[in-house]
Design a protein around this motif. Structure first.
Motif, short mmCIF file in Angstrom:
data_model
loop_
_atom_site.label_atom_id
_atom_site.label_comp_id
_atom_site.label_asym_id
_atom_site.label_seq_id
_atom_site.Cartn_x
_atom_site.Cartn_y
_atom_site.Cartn_z
N ARG A 110 37.16 38.46 37.70
CA ARG A 110 37.23 37.01 37.44
C ARG A 110 36.15 36.59 36.44
NH1 ARG A 110 39.52 32.59 39.68
NH2 ARG A 110 40.36 33.80 41.42
N ALA A 111 34.97 37.14 36.57
CA ALA A 111 33.87 36.76 35.67
C ALA A 111 34.16 37.15 34.22
CB ALA A 111 32.55 37.40 36.14
N THR B 75 37.12 35.01 32.91
CA THR B 75 36.73 33.62 32.65
C THR B 75 35.94 33.51 31.35
OG1 THR B 75 36.74 33.14 35.02
CG2 THR B 75 35.46 31.65 33.61
N GLU B 76 35.04 34.45 31.13
CA GLU B 76 34.24 34.43 29.89
C GLU B 76 35.10 34.75 28.68
OE1 GLU B 76 30.65 34.01 27.61
OE2 GLU B 76 31.43 33.20 29.47
N ILE C 288 38.28 34.12 28.31
CA ILE C 288 39.08 32.92 28.05
C ILE C 288 38.23 31.84 27.41
CG2 ILE C 288 40.28 31.01 29.21
CD1 ILE C 288 41.23 33.22 31.28
N ARG C 289 37.02 31.65 27.91
CA ARG C 289 36.12 30.62 27.39
C ARG C 289 35.78 30.85 25.92
NH1 ARG C 289 31.12 29.48 26.20
NH2 ARG C 289 30.28 31.55 26.61
N LEU D 41 44.14 32.04 37.15
CA LEU D 41 43.47 31.60 35.93
C LEU D 41 44.40 30.81 35.00
CD1 LEU D 41 41.36 34.79 35.18
CD2 LEU D 41 40.51 32.57 36.00
#
Length: 155
Positions: free
Chosen positions: A105-106, A109-110, A112-113, A137
């Motif tokens: 997930r980490a 998420t990064e 995608i960001r 997500l």
């Protein structure tokens, strides 16, 4: 956990994570030799990094633990989750000893960001537990190729 951009020095680790992604259920479908021999599989890491590639590495106590990375493919040499020449396809892998710690997930998420694109795509077996993460997500199924779902995230 430290999250950092993937660099050329991470090629070997990305290759290891690609093997984890292909062998997600613990069955050794792919070996390193088979991965290198199958062009459609090898293209996820071959020549890493190209100018349009981007990725994230998670480190735990200085040890690489997981990675998410993306690259563009073309209609004449697509990946498994290919949508269009301007939609990067991502890959995700976490070392077995680091699973169930939020690393997937980490890094996702990064990734995608920091993605410099409008959409991201991927291919995932519907039985792969990562499919639940992708849906959480915001990825949505847009098709099926062979036994895998193609998913897309609008950014």
């Amino acid at each position: 956990m430290l999250l950092r951009p993937a660099t050329a020095d991470d090629f070997t680790f990305l290759t290891e994570m690609l093997l984890e992604a292909y062998n997600w259920d613990g069955t050794p479908w792919f070996t390193l030799d088979k991965l290198r021999a199958e062009d459609k599989a090898w293209r996820y890491v071959a020549g890493w990094p190209r100018p349009t590639d981007f990725g994230v590495i998670a480190e735990v106590d200085g040890t690489p633990a997981g990675a998410a990375w993306a690259r563009l493919f073309t209609a004449d040499r697509p990946g498994y989750g290919y949508l269009a020449d301007d939609v990067p396809e991502l890959s995700l892998g976490v070392s077995p000893s680091f699973r169930r710690r939020g690393i997937a997930r980490a890094v996702m998420t990064e990734l995608i960001r920091t993605a410099p694109y409008q959409r991201l795509s991927l291919s995932v077996d519907p039985d792969n537990p990562a499919a639940n993460l992708y849906r959480a997500l915001g990825f949505e199924k847009v098709g099926t190729v062979e036994t895998s779902d193609t998913m897309v995230l609008e950014l």
